[in-house]
Design an enzyme around this catalytic site. Structure first.
Site, PDB file in Angstrom:
ATOM      1  N   ARG A 144       0.828  -1.202   0.000  1.00 14.44           N
ATOM      2  CA  ARG A 144       0.000   0.000   0.000  1.00 14.44           C
ATOM      3  C   ARG A 144       0.866   1.258   0.000  1.00 14.44           C
ATOM      4  O   ARG A 144       2.069   1.173   0.128  1.00 14.44           O
ATOM      5  CB  ARG A 144      -0.946  -0.001   1.194  1.00 14.44           C
ATOM      6  CG  ARG A 144      -0.254   0.011   2.546  1.00 14.44           C
ATOM      7  CD  ARG A 144      -1.287   0.127   3.684  1.00 14.44           C
ATOM      8  NE  ARG A 144      -0.631   0.022   4.972  1.00 14.44           N
ATOM      9  CZ  ARG A 144      -1.251   0.158   6.148  1.00 14.44           C
ATOM     10  NH1 ARG A 144      -2.549   0.386   6.193  1.00 14.44           N
ATOM     11  NH2 ARG A 144      -0.581   0.055   7.277  1.00 14.44           N
ATOM     12  N   GLU A 163      -3.424   7.476   6.768  1.00 11.64           N
ATOM     13  CA  GLU A 163      -2.049   7.360   7.277  1.00 11.64           C
ATOM     14  C   GLU A 163      -1.016   7.902   6.299  1.00 11.64           C
ATOM     15  O   GLU A 163      -0.063   7.202   5.920  1.00 11.64           O
ATOM     16  CB  GLU A 163      -1.741   5.898   7.628  1.00 11.64           C
ATOM     17  CG  GLU A 163      -2.631   5.369   8.734  1.00 11.64           C
ATOM     18  CD  GLU A 163      -2.534   3.850   8.904  1.00 11.64           C
ATOM     19  OE1 GLU A 163      -1.759   3.217   8.199  1.00 11.64           O
ATOM     20  OE2 GLU A 163      -3.278   3.309   9.743  1.00 11.64           O
ATOM     21  N   GLU A 217      -8.192   4.157  15.009  1.00  7.40           N
ATOM     22  CA  GLU A 217      -7.838   2.744  15.117  1.00  7.40           C
ATOM     23  C   GLU A 217      -7.264   2.524  16.503  1.00  7.40           C
ATOM     24  O   GLU A 217      -6.168   2.951  16.815  1.00  7.40           O
ATOM     25  CB  GLU A 217      -6.805   2.362  14.050  1.00  7.40           C
ATOM     26  CG  GLU A 217      -7.274   2.662  12.631  1.00  7.40           C
ATOM     27  CD  GLU A 217      -6.279   2.223  11.558  1.00  7.40           C
ATOM     28  OE1 GLU A 217      -5.294   1.545  11.901  1.00  7.40           O
ATOM     29  OE2 GLU A 217      -6.495   2.587  10.389  1.00  7.40           O
ATOM     30  N   GLN A 219      -3.295 -10.475   8.540  1.00  5.05           N
ATOM     31  CA  GLN A 219      -4.069 -11.593   9.082  1.00  5.05           C
ATOM     32  C   GLN A 219      -3.728 -11.897  10.536  1.00  5.05           C
ATOM     33  O   GLN A 219      -4.514 -12.538  11.232  1.00  5.05           O
ATOM     34  CB  GLN A 219      -3.924 -12.842   8.209  1.00  5.05           C
ATOM     35  CG  GLN A 219      -2.526 -13.328   8.021  1.00  5.05           C
ATOM     36  CD  GLN A 219      -2.476 -14.516   7.042  1.00  5.05           C
ATOM     37  OE1 GLN A 219      -2.513 -15.661   7.448  1.00  5.05           O
ATOM     38  NE2 GLN A 219      -2.410 -14.228   5.762  1.00  5.05           N
ATOM     39  N   MET A 220      -2.589 -11.426  11.028  1.00  5.51           N
ATOM     40  CA  MET A 220      -2.251 -11.655  12.433  1.00  5.51           C
ATOM     41  C   MET A 220      -2.631 -10.458  13.313  1.00  5.51           C
ATOM     42  O   MET A 220      -2.260 -10.408  14.483  1.00  5.51           O
ATOM     43  CB  MET A 220      -0.756 -11.953  12.585  1.00  5.51           C
ATOM     44  CG  MET A 220      -0.294 -13.203  11.873  1.00  5.51           C
ATOM     45  SD  MET A 220      -1.130 -14.712  12.416  1.00  5.51           S
ATOM     46  CE  MET A 220      -0.271 -15.012  13.968  1.00  5.51           C
ATOM     47  N   HIS A 221      -3.355  -9.509  12.762  1.00  3.01           N
ATOM     48  CA  HIS A 221      -3.816  -8.346  13.526  1.00  3.01           C
ATOM     49  C   HIS A 221      -5.174  -8.689  14.144  1.00  3.01           C
ATOM     50  O   HIS A 221      -6.133  -8.950  13.434  1.00  3.01           O
ATOM     51  CB  HIS A 221      -3.933  -7.140  12.582  1.00  3.01           C
ATOM     52  CG  HIS A 221      -4.107  -5.832  13.287  1.00  3.01           C
ATOM     53  ND1 HIS A 221      -5.118  -5.576  14.157  1.00  3.01           N
ATOM     54  CD2 HIS A 221      -3.369  -4.699  13.235  1.00  3.01           C
ATOM     55  CE1 HIS A 221      -5.009  -4.338  14.615  1.00  3.01           C
ATOM     56  NE2 HIS A 221      -3.948  -3.789  14.074  1.00  3.01           N
TER      57      HIS A 221
END
Ligand code: ZN
Ligand code: ZN
Ligand code: ZN
Lengths: 650, 650, 650
Positions: free
Chosen positions: C108, C147, C319, C368-370
């Site tokens: 990104r 961000e 967030e 995916q690990m967040h």
């Protein structure tokens, strides 16, 4: 050898200041006791603002103003900073780093030593300057360029370097078969059919052939020598008399300074004791803390002795630190007195001139945080008074007799390249190995001469040390064979041929001097040391000696394996020792030779000069001089950052 | 399984030495007791000095000389080092590093596995060699290429790799929609409209999609397999009988060795215990210091067991360290006896041949500081006597019965790629996790078999461990379901699908084996550990288990939260434990299974072989063997770097 | 100032989940007490799968589903993730890193702020979205991009940046002579003849001119501001009413957030207390261990206060960390209660909304690990209950009165760029210097307002701190001259002109406020500290003050040299102090000003709000609140990760 009474100077950039300020600056310099002023070294954009459009009027006036005030001029050629327009003429003059990236314009030293077009441009501006100022009555010295190799600029991986390297190899080896043989290219199918197939040694899949690296480093060093020679030639077309020097850096080993020095009348260097301690020392954090405001007690001394050799006896400190610098990881203020002490230490090592960098701190650009003798607002910084004191003391002090020291220590730039290429243990550094020998000698109160490996006569020396020499020359072997003094070899001395191969008869490869073979070597991690029976430790590096029966053992480990041995006048030390180990090795030898030694504490150092002696206190506490048995001094104690004069009682 | 009595060999490079020396070398090899000699692996520039101009005469004579002296030949194909002229034909064959820089000629392994032109060239020279030597009476083995992946060469970011990767993806996924789904490209708008839009996963702004990385790693591994298959095919055109092996490295996981191994008759690897300890171990400095001269007591053993699996039972040590090497950060001399001990340890793990690297230390090029059995001056190095002793002992020793160990440990290359891509905690390493399980088993005196994840039958094993497996295959689940022994899973086992997504039913994703879910995981900094109620610590990684009521808790933390649990014959361990923790987990299981275990001290290790046992002392002190209750030995104590033979009292 | 009762929200990605799940998700969000949902920010590839082929139907339905369930929408524009087809239109839109490497597609933020073609594309999609959704009844806020600067994307070394930088310089300086003067380019012959000769400051041989760097950083920051303005303009064409915000990161200083904030109605930021502690804190390992599961007690608070200023009073946490994240070196599980506590701390600092990232943990791609509020299998994670509790408590709690704090702390982005460019000591960090002032104030129990350097009225404040300000503006000097409170300057404040030169009258360059000069500065290694007579230590940085006689000395070292001094209402602190040193400096000033202070223990913090106060316990042990003299609370003790409400007894 030292034709002038030592004096004090300063670096000055008239182009940085309004012309109205010059006369006042000159006046204050003279009042401070300064006799020399270095100017001009980075002024190309002001001397030739556009190609072939020159502007010398300002420099004429600056020299006149300074000269008429009573100052002698050392004029720098401006080739370390080609102006921006040079890139239009030679877009490919920029150096290339080891990863292949072009290193751009916007700072300094942005040229490639291999670029012949730039070499000609540099000779051109040098010629123009020599023609204009060579006969100027105030001119006392030329400085060619500035700080060769600084910012890692000896080695460039450019197209120009590739072309030059191939031609250099063709000259060296004549045939590609000879090169393949010399490098051992049969290994890993690296054989070449033509010199045009050879690349630079960077960016290979795993490490390149060490012979390949060593030759590239020799080539790169030769380009610095050739560049410098072209400048010498340019000046000598118009000025046959003014002496020439180059201003070198500290702990810079990428080119052979002795070879550059051979073409010049003198050497000078940049002595930044605090910056170097923070930036270029492997010493532990406690040591750095203890000497944070004084600098390492031996680092400058070693360089003084090295550059005395590079200058063939004539040398300066061109840039002496006057306060905090801008470039080290941390930049503390020196202990009061050190600015004077550093100057005296240089003088005691034979410096003709100690020149401070710089007159006034610049308020702009990269070095704006680098202290000067004046603050940016023209008020004196603390250093000014110390420099004034030094200048006054020098006037009153009788000249030192500079004559050979009793101890010679051989320093060889090629060995540094060899062991950088093939350290074999991560902590192996040739410079550091030599430095630790130097430190041990100096801890014993001795004066030392650094000698190039081309030295042919060591007859003046009682003791000659040759640690870590990569490869022998016949002339060095011959010189050591015929000298009367003791000779200390190793560790790692003579362990390669000049082609970077292991010699047929193994290290130390010198049956002419000593009959032994190194059967095996090992590099040791920092966590591991080994005790010597005689005191002290082995660290970093150890060798296993294969000896004839009649060899005397000087040092051994607790298993009684030989570490340092002796055959007649030759000693071989097969390990890297700690300070205590080197003292154990060297002290008895000095005693045998009748040299006056004493075990000095951490912060005190002596410079012996014939029967005279100077004591320098690098510690932050007063030292009782009566503890120095064998010496008498002009005072009973020496305060922190102070010095004392005395003589040897013998 | 082991068709030959174990023997000893050596690596030799006739092209490095004058032909006049070959016969003498061969004679001395035989006298040392060596039976095998590996030659040829880097000799391409001598075999084909110019394209299609071959020179085999020297190799014919070398093989004849060695063979006639009584040595069996293992002939290496030279494709790890294409000669310089290959670059004229294929300028784009060079690998490209992750930062995009081309990795040049001048060392070795300078080719890209994706480059099909080079693959054909490699097959061509291999075919020529097979034709010429395939029927040679002295030939006993072929070695294809050497050390695939060494110097980080599996992954190349070249144009060839990009083309190949896109085609590979198109084959794998058929449609771009399938790929977008599998990778989850809806995340961050990463969706592709065509396979031609996909780049290599390096040099993205922040980390690339882990599915993207995993597929690129699978692709890269497949290229190694395909390259190797092309070489197998080339040899088999002319030689259908001589067995083939490849020589692998230590702790090299970038390609799937099991897949390469499937196309070959045997495996071999390079065992450098001291180099690996310094270079490839996360162990603390005190551990490295304790084993500096012996190597880690478990690192080689694990690789022996791994390569026995890769070789489907037939394996060698091709390069056994004989003294200091040149490539580790520090390179010490081995403890006297270790050269023999390392050989015996390999033999006890089932090696057919232990071959030392190399016969004589080369005095030139990159590896000149790598010890050999002879010094560069042809005198014996200390290793030679130890090798001779080993050879003699082997002749007298009865063959070991090699049969399955009681414990199986699954090692999966894809899992290593997965956790390298997504460690989640900086210290998470799949290799290390498996190694610490291995070490704990070995500390209990057990023998272990490493098994690929494709294993379909574990019936020979009492205990099967599957730590850190990224993703299940149905066949592995089925094999574990049907085995009679205990099965230990985790940490992190089954935590992904094969597309690198979190499974729908969460880790460990195997209701067939155990009914629990990992609700949450955490990675832990080195400063943090957590005590187990049963003894030992949690470190690096912890999982929070969601359990049904009837699950037994084997280990828990001080808050009584479950860490290791059991349902019937399946154990799940939801944390990375320290050694004591793993012993607490495994010891009772072994006891339940009737396996003979004993808690060994740091430096002692056993290899159980049926009722026989060998004790290896890696410590630097003598060890009293009577302390090993449950075993009896042929001596009462085992000295440092020595071994003892015995049997299990049962 | 705070127009809404504080509420709780969540980040949601409908495009990641089957549409059938949306309604259930919305229902569960509402049941949890969530009022806001952020969507859309990375969905460009789904909104415009091919150039100008739009697909809004899914987003229409997602908004309707969420809105009809009772949620307010904050809609993100998707410009942080241009789809892959954008590269076909603008192959040169990718950012370039400092080493010259293009940063590719596949994650990104792969766009260059200088690329005007992309800026237009971004405005185009934003315009389309504003037209479609600007009047949507459920829309409550727009989030522009996401961000900015994350992954080091403010500074790009691209061709677009070079073109833009040259034009920016021409506008700023009009003539090249003015630029040469401002930068001091006479130094090292760096003078330019034309703006077209100026390159970007990366990849120079040694460091580039700091003025060059500072202008490049200003230019780069201006591009972020201009990009954002273009987006504001695009939205405002179609939607004049919905408020706008941007979502900022933590410890991100590469662009001037105040300038971006000026064009928006509110600010939001990402609060990841555990990730930031591991990833962005210089604190020692023991500190990190103590707060491993709670986060640093001051880091979030500082950002809350900073973004309240950036948002001109209106701000969110967009967030909020709900569990382990995926991107820090280590990612532990929060202490039970912290998810609620972090929310309350934000609310107490005036947040309108605390929005958790994210609703459901994604099972695929980079994050995916967040953790999320739901696990990937849709079961609640532990955080969900804490968020629900927070939402309920908020409903019952009376509104906080947000009014100015008694203390103002000036934060200046340009100063951060200046000291990053020229730290002078390796450990000098502007952000850290400000943070340590903030921490000292907070250790005293004070509430703080962060103020931009453009503040013209400090009349609400008793105490104003301006540490490390690079250069004065006249307006800031004027504001400080006229304020009634005490002003604390230094270290390093006013030490440069805006051109990055040393001011003529030296630092602190403000005779209007205080009459002294910094004669000299030094940077100090971590091994060195210096004691203060009054308690506490000097570290990192020290200045030598040149003072008039009548100056009061507040702090001095053991040699009685002045460290902190005072003239009337202005205090100058000429060193970086440790916590105790800052407490020694600030506590008496607060006492003089009548501010209620108390020395808090490591883990306890207060937020004073008028006469109200909230106590937050970041420690892992219970704290006895009766120890807080001067305050009364609703309970006698506060448990680990819990909070207490109270009031000031005065
Ligand atoms: Zn200099
Ligand atoms: Zn090898
Ligand atoms: Zn985010």
């Amino acid at each position: 050898m030292n034709p002038m009474k030592p004096s004090v100077g300063v670096c000055y950039y008239p182009e940085h200041w309004p012309e109205t300020q010059w006369a006042d600056d000159a006046q204050r310099m003279v009042e401070t006791g300064l006799q020399w002023v270095r100017i001009g070294e980075f002024a190309w954009s002001r001397l030739e603002p556009q190609p072939n459009q020159f502007n010398f009027a300002w420099l004429d006036r600056a020299i006149a103003t300074l000269g008429q005030a009573g100052l002698k001029i050392i004029l720098g050629t401006p080739t370390a900073t080609p102006p921006r327009w040079m890139l239009e003429k030679h877009p490919d003059l920029l150096p290339v780093d080891q990863t292949g990236r072009v290193r751009g314009f916007g700072s300094r030293r942005h040229y490639d030593f291999s670029h012949l077009g730039y070499r000609e441009e540099a000779a051109r501006i040098t010629r123009v300057l020599a023609e204009r100022y060579g006969q100027n009555p105030y001119l006392g010295f030329w400085q060619i360029d500035n700080e060769y190799s600084c910012h890692d600029t000896t080695l460039s991986y450019s197209a120009a370097a590739l072309v030059g390297f191939r031609a250099w190899l063709a000259t060296r080896y004549s045939t590609i078969e000879t090169l393949n043989q010399a490098w051992g290219n049969v290994f890993w199918s690296m054989e070449y059919a033509d010199f045009a197939e050879i690349d630079l040694p960077n960016l290979t899949v795993t490490e390149a052939n060490p012979s390949h690296w060593l030759d590239f480093r020799r080539y790169a060093s030769d380009q610095v020598v050739a560049f410098n020679q072209a400048m010498v030639k340019a000046i000598r077309e118009f000025d046959q008399n003014t002496p020439l020097l180059h201003n070198y850096m500290g702990r810079t080993t990428d080119f052979d300074h002795f070879k550059v020095g051979n073409d010049l009348e003198a050497a000078s260097w940049d002595s930044y004791p605090l910056g170097f301690l923070e930036d270029r020392s492997e010493d532990p954090v406690e040591w750095k803390l203890a000497f944070m405001r004084q600098g390492d007690p031996d680092f400058q001394a070693l360089h003084h002795d090295l550059y005395r050799a590079v200058g063939k006896g004539r040398w300066w400190v061109m840039e002496q630190q006057p306060g905090p610098v801008n470039w080290a990881p941390f930049n503390p203020v020196p202990l009061a007195g050190m600015v004077r002490l550093w100057g005296w230490e240089a003088i005691a090592h034979g410096a003709e001139v100690v020149s401070y960098f710089r007159w006034r701190q610049a308020p702009f650009a990269q070095e704006q945080m680098h202290a000067g003798l004046l603050r940016p607002d023209s008020e004196p910084s603390r250093a000014l008074a110390e420099v004034k004191q030094l200048a006054q003391e020098l006037k009153q002090h009788p000249d030192f007799t500079t004559k050979p020291a009793p101890v010679a220590l051989v320093f060889d730039y090629e060995s540094d390249w060899a062991w950088t290429t093939q350290p074999q243990g991560k902590t192996f550094s040739y410079f550091r190995l030599v430095f630790e020998h130097y430190r041990a000698l100096r801890r014993l109160g001795l004066s030392i001469d650094i000698c190039p490996p081309s030295t042919t006569d060591f007859s003046a020396y009682s003791l000659v040390l040759v640690p870590g020499l990569m490869a022998w020359t016949q002339s060095l072997k011959a010189a050591l064979q015929t000298t009367k003094g003791l000779v200390v070899l190793g560790a790692r001395t003579g362990s390669k041929t000049r082609d970077f191969q292991i010699p047929n008869c193994l290290a130390p490869d010198c049956p002419e001097l000593i009959n032994l073979k190194i059967a095996q070597v090992e590099s040791l991690p920092p966590s591991y040391t080994e005790e010597l029976l005689q005191g002290g430790l082995i660290k970093n590096w150890r060798e296993y000696l294969s000896l004839p029966q009649d060899t005397s053992i000087l040092l051994s480990n607790l298993k009684h394996e030989p570490i340092a041995v002796r055959q007649n006048k030759v000693i071989y030390c097969g390990a890297w020792l700690d300070l205590e180990g080197y003292l154990q090795l060297l002290e008895p030898l000095c005693h045998e030779l009748g040299l006056t030694t004493i075990r000095l504490p951490d912060g005190l150092r002596l410079r012996q000069l014939g029967q005279g002696v100077v004591a320098f206190n690098y510690a932050s506490e007063t030292y009782d001089l009566s503890l120095l048995t064998g010496f008498s001094f002009d005072k009973t104690e020496v305060k922190a950052a102070d010095l004392a004069f005395g003589r040897i009682l013998k």
